[in-house]
Design a protein around this motif. Structure first.
Motif, mmCIF file in Angstrom:
data_model
loop_
_atom_site.group_PDB
_atom_site.id
_atom_site.type_symbol
_atom_site.label_atom_id
_atom_site.label_comp_id
_atom_site.label_asym_id
_atom_site.label_seq_id
_atom_site.Cartn_x
_atom_site.Cartn_y
_atom_site.Cartn_z
ATOM 1 N N GLY A 32 0.817 -1.208 0.000
ATOM 2 C CA GLY A 32 0.000 0.000 0.000
ATOM 3 C C GLY A 32 0.848 1.254 0.000
ATOM 4 N N GLY A 36 0.789 3.838 -3.090
ATOM 5 C CA GLY A 36 0.390 5.216 -2.835
ATOM 6 C C GLY A 36 1.457 6.202 -3.283
ATOM 7 N N ALA A 48 -4.287 8.132 -4.015
ATOM 8 C CA ALA A 48 -3.254 7.695 -3.071
ATOM 9 C C ALA A 48 -3.791 7.734 -1.641
ATOM 10 C CB ALA A 48 -2.017 8.578 -3.202
ATOM 11 N N TRP A 50 -6.769 7.088 -0.578
ATOM 12 C CA TRP A 50 -7.555 5.881 -0.299
ATOM 13 C C TRP A 50 -6.698 4.620 -0.281
ATOM 14 C CZ3 TRP A 50 -11.884 6.447 1.962
ATOM 15 C CH2 TRP A 50 -12.646 7.598 1.743
ATOM 16 N N VAL A 51 -5.654 4.599 -1.077
ATOM 17 C CA VAL A 51 -4.749 3.436 -1.048
ATOM 18 C C VAL A 51 -4.054 3.336 0.304
ATOM 19 C CG1 VAL A 51 -2.612 2.462 -1.985
ATOM 20 C CG2 VAL A 51 -4.381 3.327 -3.535
ATOM 21 N N PHE A 52 -3.557 4.506 0.808
ATOM 22 C CA PHE A 52 -2.931 4.500 2.140
ATOM 23 C C PHE A 52 -3.925 4.055 3.215
ATOM 24 C CE2 PHE A 52 -0.073 8.069 0.419
ATOM 25 C CZ PHE A 52 0.943 7.173 0.091
ATOM 26 N N LEU A 96 -1.211 8.646 5.176
ATOM 27 C CA LEU A 96 0.181 8.275 4.920
ATOM 28 C C LEU A 96 0.899 7.959 6.229
ATOM 29 C CD1 LEU A 96 2.682 7.900 3.202
ATOM 30 C CD2 LEU A 96 3.008 10.396 3.215
ATOM 31 N N ASN A 99 -0.367 4.684 7.447
ATOM 32 C CA ASN A 99 0.199 3.567 6.685
ATOM 33 C C ASN A 99 1.625 3.263 7.151
ATOM 34 O OD1 ASN A 99 0.202 2.785 3.092
ATOM 35 N ND2 ASN A 99 0.821 1.579 4.860
#
Length: 630
Positions: A32, A36, A48, A50-52, A96, A99
C-alpha cells in the motif's frame, strides 16, 4: 497428552499466534505504501489517499481484535497506543502517517518474532532427538508406526543408532545404551533381559527387542520435552512487570499528546507523539532478552523452565547444596584393602564380594563391582544369613566368611578385633570388616568420594556471585563435616530429614535469595521451597526434576555456574534495553510535542529505536567477553 513432533510445532505456533498474524500483514502495508507513493508521483493524490487508508485498515482491524481479546482477559498493553495512533491518523486525514505506522508496527512484530525465533533455536534443538516413528512387531511381522500409536504391552525393535522412543524393558538380547542425553554419562551401559530402559537413550550396540511399559506421553524423554515446551511459553515476572508499567506509559503518552494539542492547537503534534510511542521498547526488550538468555543457557545443557526462574537465578546469593550425588559421586567406592598375614588384598576382596553377592545393600554392590573391576572371579556363596543393617555370614569355597560392621564381625570371631584395624582410615569413610574361619582377616575401606571438579565448581559459584554456600545432607554429620571441611563451605548440616532441609532453606533466606541444588526424591520439598530449585539430571528422581525450576541435563555441576553468569548477563541486558529504549522514546515524544518531529519522521525514528533495542537484547545469546576468552 500427545507429543507434537518438532517439525509440526512451528507451523501450528504461526497459526495460533495473533502477533505473528499481525507480522504477516506487513507486506500489505508495504504494498500500500509503495502503490500510494507511485500514485502521488503520477499526480493522483486523492487516489493515493484511499490506497494509504486501505493498506492501514487490515493491520488496524487485526490489532483492534487482539486488543478486545486482551481486554476481555483483563490485560492492558501498549498495543492500545498503536491502535490509537493509526486510528487518529485516519481520523485526522493523515493516512500516509497511518500507513507508515502500520508498516512499522507490523514490521516490528516480524522483527521481534525473528529475534525470538533466533533465540529459541538452541532450546528447540533439545527437542530434536524426539523419535517420530519406530518398528513394532505385529503378528510376527515388523511395521513402522507413529510413536503416538504405541501402547503398553507392545514389542518394539530398537535398531543400532536409534533413540529409544518410550520407556520399557529389554525383551530379548542385551541392550548397550548411550545415556548421555539423559544423565550426561559418556560411557555406554549394558542392560540385560528384563532390565529397564528409559526413553531418550540411544542404542549404541546391536539391535534388541523392547517391551513397552509406558506410552510415549508418559515416558522419561517426553517429560523432558514438556519441560522444554513449558520453558518456551513461559512469561517472566519482568515481562509481567513491563505489562503493568505499560498502563503508566499509556496514560503518560495520552497526557503528553493531549497536552501538546491543547496548548498549541496543533492536532498533528498529538499524532506525532502517539506515533513516536508506537511500539515501545518496554514490550520488545524483555521477552527477547529473556528468551535469548534461556537459549544461551540451554546450549550449556541446562534447562530453565520459566522466564521467572531465569530472573530468580540471576539474583541468587545463597546456594544450599545436597552432598550425595551432587558434590560426591553418590556411590561407595573401594579405597583400600587392609589384609591380615596369609591373605592378599585381592583374595580378601574376592571372598567378601563373593558373599556380598547375596545382599542387595549398596555397600555390597560396591564391593562386588570393585572385585569385578579387578578381574576377580567370584564364587557362589552358600548358607548365607543376613542380619539387616549389620552384615552377612555364610560359606565361600568351603570357608566360613563373615562380612559387616566391626561389632558384628568381632562378635562372630574367635581371634582378632576389627576395631584395631580402623586407625588411619579417612574420616567419614565406611569400614567393612571381614573374618574368615573365625579369625579377623582384614578390613575394606569405602567412601563416597568427592567429585574431582567439586572444589573448582564451588569456586566458580562464588565468582558468579554466590556469597554463601551451605552443605545440606541427610548423611551422617561426621561424613558431611568431612566433605564440607575439604570443600570450604560456609555452613555444614548433616542428618537432615526432608522437612529439615526445607527448614534449612527457609532459614537461609535471611542472607538473600536461595538456590537449592539436589538430585534425590528427598530433595524435592526443599527444591520447591527455594527461590530457585536446581535438579541434577532429568532422570532418576522424577519428583526432584518436576519440583525444580532448573534442570541440569548434563552431569556437570560446573555448568550451573556458567548458567548463573549467563542469567545475570541476560537480566542486565533486559534492564539496559528497557531503560535506554524508554529514555529515547520519551526524548522523541518531547521533541514531537514541541513540533520538531512530524508524524512520518516520528514513525521512522521509533522504528530505529525498536530495532536497536531488539538487537541489543539479542546480545544475551552470546557468552560475553569473559566467555570468549581462552
Amino acid at each position: 497428552m500427545t507429543v507434537v513432533p518438532a517439525a509440526e510445532r512451528p507451523a501450528r505456533a504461526w497459526i495460533a499466534s495473533p502477533a505473528r498474524l499481525r507480522a504477516a500483514l506487513a507486506p500489505i502495508a508495504l504494498i500500500g505504501l509503495g502503490a500510494g507513493a507511485v500514485l502521488i508521483f503520477r499526480g493522483e493524490p486523492d487516489l493515493a489517499f484511499w490506497v494509504f487508508t486501505l493498506a492501514t485498515l487490515p493491520v488496524l482491524a487485526a490489532l483492534l481484535v487482539e486488543i478486545v481479546v486482551s481486554l476481555g482477559r483483563g490485560e492492558v498493553g501498549l498495543d492500545l497506543i498503536a491502535g490509537l495512533s493509526m486510528s487518529t491518523a485516519l481520523l485526522f486525514g493523515e493516512p500516509l502517517a497511518g500507513n507508515v505506522v502500520a508498516l512499522m508496527y507490523a514490521g516490528g512484530q516480524a522483527l521481534e518474532h525473528f529475534a525470538e525465533g533466533r533465540a529459541r533455536r538452541d532450546m528447540t534443538a533439545l527437542l530434536g532427538r524426539v523419535a517420530r516413528t519406530t518398528m513394532r512387531y505385529d503378528d510376527g511381522r515388523l511395521e513402522e508406526v507413529a510413536i503416538d500409536a504405541i501402547e503398553p504391552g507392545d514389542r518394539l525393535l530398537i535398531r543400532q543408532g536409534e533413540v529409544v522412543p518410550v520407556d520399557g524393558t529389554v525383551a530379548e538380547g542385551a541392550a548397550v545404551l548411550d545415556l548421555s542425553a539423559l544423565t550426561g554419562e559418556a560411557i555406554p551401559v549394558e542392560r540385560g533381559q528384563g532390565a529397564e530402559v528409559l526413553s531418550g537413550a540411544t542404542s549404541a550396540g546391536p539391535a534388541f527387542d523392547l517391551d513397552v511399559v509406558r506410552p510415549a506421553a508418559d515416558s522419561t524423554y517426553a517429560r523432558i520435552v514438556r519441560l522444554v515446551e513449558a520453558a518456551q511459553h513461559s512469561k517472566a515476572p519482568m515481562a509481567r512487570l513491563a505489562d503493568r508499567y505499560a498502563i503508566v506509559f499509556l496514560v503518560f503518552t495520552v497526557v503528553v499528546a493531549g497536552g501538546a494539542w491543547f496548548l498549541t492547537g496543533d492536532r498533528l503534534r498529538a499524532l506525532a507523539v502517539l506515533v513516536v510511542a508506537t511500539p515501545c521498547p518496554l514490550i520488545l526488550a524483555v521477552p527477547v532478552a529473556v528468551i535469548s538468555g534461556m537459549s544461551r543457557i540451554a546450549r550449556l545443557g541446562v534447562l530453565i523452565k520459566t522466564g521467572g526462574a531465569l530472573e530468580a537465578l540471576a539474583r541468587v546469593a545463597v546456594a544450599v547444596i545436597d552432598k550425595t550425588g551432587t558434590l560426591t559421586h553418590g556411590r561407595a567406592t573401594l579405597l583400600t584393602v587392609k589384609a591380615a598375614p596369609g591373605f592378599s588384598a585381592d583374595e580378601l576382596l574376592r571372598l567378601a564380594a563373593s558373599l556380598e553377592q547375596a545382599s542387595g545393600h549398596v555397600v555390597a554392590a560396591a564391593l562386588v563391582d570393585a572385585a569385578r573391576s579387578r578381574g576377580l572371579v567370584l564364587s557362589p556363596p552358600a548358607s548365607v544369613r543376613e542380619t539387616a543393617g549389620f552384615g552377612l555370614e555364610g560359606e565361600v569355597d568351603g570357608r566360613a566368611v563373615v562380612v559387616g560392621g566391626s561389632s558384628f564381625v568381632g562378635e562372630r570371631s574367635l581371634q582378632g578385633d576389627p576395631r584395631a584395624w580402623r586407625s588411619g582410615s579417612p574420616e567419614g569413610a565406611v569400614v567393612v570388616a571381614v573374618a574368615v574361619d573365625g579369625a579377623v582377616a582384614g578390613i575394606l575401606v569405602l567412601a563416597d568420594e568427592i567429585r574431582a571438579d567439586a572444589p573448582g565448581v564451588l569456586r566458580r559459584l562464588r565468582e558468579a556471585g554466590i556469597r554463601r554456600i551451605v552443605l545440606a545432607s541427610g548423611d551422617r554429620l561426621d561424613v558431611a563435616t568431612a566433605v564440607g571441611a575439604k570443600l570450604g563451605v560456609d555452613r555444614i548440616l548433616g542428618e537432615l530429614t526432608p522437612d529439615a532441609k526445607v527448614a534449612a532453606v527457609i532459614a537461609e533466606r535471611s542472607h538473600g535469595p536461595v538456590m537449592m541444588v539436589g538430585d534425590g526424591v528427598n530433595d524435592a520439598p526443599a527444591l520447591a521451597a527455594a527461590s530457585v530449585g536446581v535438579a541434577l539430571g532429568a532422570r532418576g528422581a522424577a519428583a526432584s526434576s518436576e519440583a525444580a525450576d532448573v534442570v541440569l541435563l548434563v552431569d556437570e555441576l560446573g555448568k550451573l555456574a556458567e548458567a548463573i553468569e549467563a542469567a545475570r548477563r541476560a537480566y542486565r541486558i533486559a534492564l539496559q534495553s528497557v531503560v535506554v529504549g524508554l529514555g529515547l522514546s520519551v526524548l522523541a515524544m518531547g521533541i514531537a510535542a514541541l513540533g520538531y518531529l512530524p508524524p512520518l519522521a516520528g514513525a521512522l525514528t521509533q522504528e530505529v529505536i525498536d530495532v536497536a533495542v531488539i538487537l541489543n537484547a539479542l546480545r544475551a545469546l552470546t557468552g560475553g567477553r569473559r566467555a570468549r576468552q581462552p
